[in-house]
Design a protein around this motif. Structure first.
Motif, PDB file in Angstrom:
ATOM      1  N   THR A   2      96.448  -0.363 112.059  1.00 50.06           N
ATOM      2  CA  THR A   2      95.966  -0.982 110.835  1.00 50.06           C
ATOM      3  C   THR A   2      94.474  -0.757 110.651  1.00 50.06           C
ATOM      4  O   THR A   2      94.000  -0.480 109.541  1.00 50.06           O
ATOM      5  CB  THR A   2      96.260  -2.496 110.839  1.00 50.06           C
ATOM      6  N   ALA A   5      93.826   2.760 109.468  1.00 52.47           N
ATOM      7  CA  ALA A   5      94.216   2.909 108.065  1.00 52.47           C
ATOM      8  C   ALA A   5      93.163   2.299 107.149  1.00 52.47           C
ATOM      9  O   ALA A   5      92.812   2.873 106.110  1.00 52.47           O
ATOM     10  CB  ALA A   5      95.571   2.252 107.835  1.00 52.47           C
ATOM     11  N   GLY A   9      90.883   4.305 104.497  1.00 56.97           N
ATOM     12  CA  GLY A   9      90.951   3.940 103.087  1.00 56.97           C
ATOM     13  C   GLY A   9      89.598   3.619 102.492  1.00 56.97           C
ATOM     14  O   GLY A   9      89.284   4.031 101.368  1.00 56.97           O
ATOM     15  N   GLY A  61      94.014   9.021 103.132  1.00 58.06           N
ATOM     16  CA  GLY A  61      93.128   7.878 103.334  1.00 58.06           C
ATOM     17  C   GLY A  61      93.471   6.723 102.405  1.00 58.06           C
ATOM     18  O   GLY A  61      93.471   5.561 102.813  1.00 58.06           O
ATOM     19  N   GLY A  64      96.385   4.927 103.545  1.00 59.46           N
ATOM     20  CA  GLY A  64      95.956   3.992 104.584  1.00 59.46           C
ATOM     21  C   GLY A  64      95.432   2.696 103.990  1.00 59.46           C
ATOM     22  O   GLY A  64      95.710   1.602 104.496  1.00 59.46           O
ATOM     23  N   TRP A  68      97.003  -0.975 104.654  1.00 63.13           N
ATOM     24  CA  TRP A  68      96.164  -2.062 105.168  1.00 63.13           C
ATOM     25  C   TRP A  68      96.307  -3.307 104.304  1.00 63.13           C
ATOM     26  O   TRP A  68      96.505  -4.419 104.808  1.00 63.13           O
ATOM     27  CB  TRP A  68      94.712  -1.587 105.222  1.00 63.13           C
TER      28      TRP A  68
END
Length: 257
Positions: A2, A5, A9, A61, A64, A68
């Motif tokens: 997590t 990610a 992001g 990204g 991700g 998240w």
């Protein structure tokens, strides 16, 4: 997983804001006809060496980021109040938003030239469909007021440095903390101003019953150049968006996840 990610992001978000701000800055000085929105940023990346690789990395990204936010909606966010239903609902909304953004970026990387279309076209199309619904004017007007409120909320929270509670401040030097505050406050206020302006145009479209009055990010930014201050205001907002991009990089480095 997590944490990785989330940081991927936030980095991807930083790249997009940095490029959108740079494109808007070029428009302010009369040096670009590119769209100052996500579509324009994707086209800018695609023209670079290894642009295709960069687009796929950006899309991954953003996936991700969506994952998240999904984990925050399901399990709660970091912090003492992270399990509150209001926090989870906000995370769910952010998950939906970044899922859409990630899909559009990956579609562009896969060869879909529209990449979801320009923000201006999408805004006009959505507004036109909404106005055709029963009570459509009220719906569009309420949505516009909601976006204005969101812009104000973003700007006020940035000015109050509310992001401090999410950062590992103890790992920063005093100079680094000051630099992050400059990017966080100025960038957040600029971002909030753009949101509020877009909401204002949505309200105006509802009052006039005219979808073309609605503006996406590109037209909203260009409207700053038509203000009494002229291109100087657009240049300031563009610089602020670039600073928010840098702030996103700082969040990717120091945010608690």
């Amino acid at each position: 997983m997590t944490e990785g990610a989330a940081r991927a992001g936030l980095t991807a978000r930083g790249v997009i804001y940095l490029l959108v701000g740079a494109l808007a800055l070029q428009i302010a000085f009369g040096g670009s006809a590119e769209q100052a929105d996500r579509q324009g940023a994707l086209e800018e990346i695609a023209e670079k060496p290894l642009g295709s690789v960069m687009l796929w990395a950006l899309g991954v990204g953003l996936v991700g980021m969506a994952l998240w936010r999904l984990s925050e909606a399901v399990f709660g966010a970091a912090g003492p109040d992270g399990r509150k239903w209001t926090k989870r609902l906000a995370s769910a909304a952010r998950c939906a938003f970044y899922t859409f953004v990630a899909f559009s970026v990956l579609a562009f990387a896969a060869g879909e030239s529209s990449g979801g279309g320009s923000s201006d076209e999408r805004s006009r199309d959505v507004t036109a469909r909404a106005l055709e619904l029963p009570g459509g004017q009220w719906l569009v007007g309420a949505a516009g007021l909601g976006v204005i409120a969101a812009g104000g909320w973003i700007g006020v929270r940035a000015a109050m440095r509310s992001y401090h509670k999410h950062l590992r401040l103890g790992e920063m030097s005093r100079r680094t903390r000051r630099a992050v505050d400059v990017t966080g406050v100025v960038g957040g206020i600029a971002r909030g101003l753009v949101f509020a302006a877009a909401g204002f145009f949505a309200v105006r479209a509802a009052i006039a019953y005219e979808p073309d009055e609605a503006k996406g990010i590109d037209d909203t930014l260009r409207s700053f150049a038509d203000s009494p201050v002229g291109p100087a205001l657009l240049a300031c907002v563009a610089a602020g968006l670039m600073l928010f991009g840098v702030f996103s990089f700082a969040m990717a480095r120091w945010r608690r996840v």
